[in-house]
Design a protein around this motif. Structure first.
Motif, short mmCIF file in Angstrom:
data_model
loop_
_atom_site.label_atom_id
_atom_site.label_comp_id
_atom_site.label_asym_id
_atom_site.label_seq_id
_atom_site.Cartn_x
_atom_site.Cartn_y
_atom_site.Cartn_z
N THR A 140 9.29 -1.78 -6.74
CA THR A 140 8.03 -2.43 -6.40
C THR A 140 7.89 -2.48 -4.89
O THR A 140 8.80 -2.92 -4.18
CB THR A 140 7.97 -3.85 -6.98
N THR A 141 6.76 -2.04 -4.39
CA THR A 141 6.52 -2.01 -2.95
C THR A 141 6.10 -3.38 -2.44
O THR A 141 5.82 -4.29 -3.21
CB THR A 141 5.42 -0.99 -2.62
N ASP A 153 3.38 -4.29 -1.28
CA ASP A 153 2.04 -4.67 -1.70
C ASP A 153 1.86 -4.63 -3.21
O ASP A 153 0.73 -4.65 -3.72
CB ASP A 153 0.99 -3.79 -1.01
N ALA A 178 2.76 -2.28 -5.57
CA ALA A 178 2.63 -1.02 -6.31
C ALA A 178 3.98 -0.63 -6.91
O ALA A 178 5.05 -1.06 -6.44
CB ALA A 178 2.13 0.08 -5.39
N ALA A 179 3.94 0.19 -7.94
CA ALA A 179 5.15 0.69 -8.58
C ALA A 179 5.40 2.13 -8.17
O ALA A 179 4.48 2.95 -8.19
CB ALA A 179 5.04 0.59 -10.09
N VAL A 180 6.63 2.43 -7.77
CA VAL A 180 7.03 3.79 -7.45
C VAL A 180 8.34 4.08 -8.16
O VAL A 180 9.11 3.17 -8.49
CB VAL A 180 7.18 4.01 -5.93
N SER A 184 5.54 8.93 -4.75
CA SER A 184 4.62 7.96 -4.20
C SER A 184 3.96 7.19 -5.34
O SER A 184 4.24 7.42 -6.52
CB SER A 184 3.55 8.65 -3.36
N ARG A 185 3.06 6.30 -5.01
CA ARG A 185 2.36 5.53 -6.05
C ARG A 185 1.39 6.40 -6.86
O ARG A 185 0.94 5.98 -7.91
CB ARG A 185 1.63 4.34 -5.43
N SER A 186 1.08 7.58 -6.37
CA SER A 186 0.20 8.49 -7.13
C SER A 186 0.67 9.93 -6.93
O SER A 186 0.00 10.72 -6.25
CB SER A 186 -1.26 8.34 -6.71
N GLN A 205 -0.11 3.46 3.06
CA GLN A 205 0.46 2.98 1.80
C GLN A 205 1.69 3.79 1.41
O GLN A 205 2.65 3.24 0.86
CB GLN A 205 -0.59 3.05 0.69
N ASP A 232 5.60 2.84 0.13
CA ASP A 232 6.37 3.46 -0.96
C ASP A 232 7.73 3.92 -0.45
O ASP A 232 8.78 3.67 -1.07
CB ASP A 232 5.59 4.66 -1.51
#
Length: 409
Positions: free
Chosen positions: A29-30, A32, A34-36, A80-82, A93, A97
């Motif tokens: 978990t970052t 902010d 987000a999940a990576v 990365s998150r995406s 962002q 990550d």
């Protein structure tokens, strides 16, 4: 006939996986929220871990992974998150990550953490090193679009060393090099100004694979026009960001369903024809040992009109953060002075995206006092230059292993 993009990537499998290798997958978990995810491979007794990440691509099976494992080093390949979707890629962002991975590796007890960035991953790593070296309050607070980012709240451990393999100057600077300035209508993929068409024989192009021969005047006009096209798209992106802010203000003042939809609705930027770097067809410009063709294939005069290419579709915020040479923070040369950890800068002598002039500039800009600069034969993705020769990845791995051996135990 082979497809246009055939031969881009190296085909060597590398050495066999060492016995006793432990492989695990981790979700992080970052700062902010987000999940990576990442994959950790640990040979028996490994004390050093090499971490790889690219802002846009999955590097789980990067060609250097088996070589690093065979040398006894652990390897962390992070997404990365995406991953493989850069529609809304904000490099700021992506740093969050990357930071989550560095925190995880420090907490895992490795004696040394070394980052290895290849191509666009090198610029990401340089950007990370630059921001990680700053006091939290001095880090960026927003992306170029004005969107807040949590870099000042994040834990960002510096690596113990950095390897930059075939670094190009950054996604934005790279796009300015490869964008076709002859486009006269951003809504028409075929509209062209003949006087700027890089694939018009009247301007010096020759039928592939014969190399083009552009005169200095055309090159100068072409590069100026490339910069002009980027600035025009910058203006579009800025207008779209302003429109989004207005929609958000309207929703705050009048929180009805229509205003909410207006605030959420994206305005995407489509950019046609982004495989038109003159150097890919005129090998006398920034000469090295590269073959004819671009990163996307052996016929830039055709792939320039195809689906695949840099910066083809993005949000306005992603354009400003990643693809604009004028607004991005992720620029290798500008970030390089902030890289102060021991550094290996490694060139492929047949690179189609990172040229000798880049390596010379990066050498001067990097802030590390412990700086090693080297070069091995290979193309940008590590293929051999000559048939039957060792791959660029094999040769690069040997340089990286020697450099690591001198700095970590």
């Amino acid at each position: 006939m082979s497809r246009l993009g055939a031969g881009r990537h190296a085909e060597d499998a590398g050495p066999a996986v060492p016995d006793g290798l432990r492989t695990s997958v981790h979700e992080l978990t970052t700062a902010d929220g987000a999940a990576v995810t990442g994959v950790l491979r640990v040979p028996a007794g490994a004390r050093t871990v090499v971490t790889l990440m690219h802002p846009r691509q999955d590097v789980t099976h990067h060609a250097l992974v088996p070589y690093l494992l065979a040398a006894g080093h652990a390897v962390w390949t992070q997404g990365s998150r995406s991953p493989n979707n850069d529609l809304n890629l904000l490099h700021e962002q992506a740093l969050l990550d990357f930071a989550a991975g560095h925190v995880f590796l420090r907490d895992s007890g490795f004696g040394h953490v070394v980052t290895l960035g290849h191509s666009g991953g090198a610029t990401l790593a340089a950007f990370y090193c630059q921001q990680a070296a700053l006091a939290p309050g001095d880090r960026l607070a927003t992306a170029p679009s004005g969107r807040p980012v949590a870099l000042r709240d994040a834990t960002m451990p510096e690596p113990d060393g950095a390897v930059f393999l075939a670094p190009h100057p950054g996604q934005g600077a790279l796009l300015q090099r490869v964008i076709d300035p002859s486009v006269t209508d951003e809504n028409d993929p075929l509209a062209a100004d003949p006087g700027l068409d890089p694939f018009d024989p009247a301007n010096g192009f020759r039928e592939a694979p014969a190399p083009a021969a552009y005169d200095a005047d055309f090159v100068a006009r072409y590069r100026a026009a490339q910069a002009d096209r980027i600035r025009r798209i910058d203006a579009t992106a800025a207008a779209l960001v302003a429109e989004a802010r207005s929609a958000n203000r309207s929703f705050t003042a009048h929180p009805d369903a229509y205003q909410r939809r207006r605030a959420l609705a994206p305005r995407l930027i489509t950019v046609y024809r982004t495989d038109a770097d003159l150097r890919n067809v005129d090998l006398s410009i920034d000469p090295n040992a590269r073959p004819y063709g671009s990163l996307f294939g052996r016929r830039p005069d055709l792939t320039n009109y195809g689906l695949v290419g840099f910066g083809r579709l993005s949000t306005a915020a992603a354009w400003m953060s990643t693809w604009s040479a004028n607004t991005t923070n992720a620029d290798f040369r500008r970030c390089a002075p902030g890289v102060r950890v021991p550094t290996l800068l490694l060139e492929f002598t047949g690179d189609q995206a990172s040229f000798p002039s880049d390596i010379a500039e990066f050498t001067q800009a990097l802030g590390a006092t412990d700086l090693t600069v080297d070069a091995v034969p290979g193309t940008h993705f590590g293929r051999p230059i000559a048939e039957g020769a060792p791959s660029g990845n094999e040769l690069a791995a040997a340089v990286v292993e020697k450099w690591l051996a001198a700095r970590v135990s």
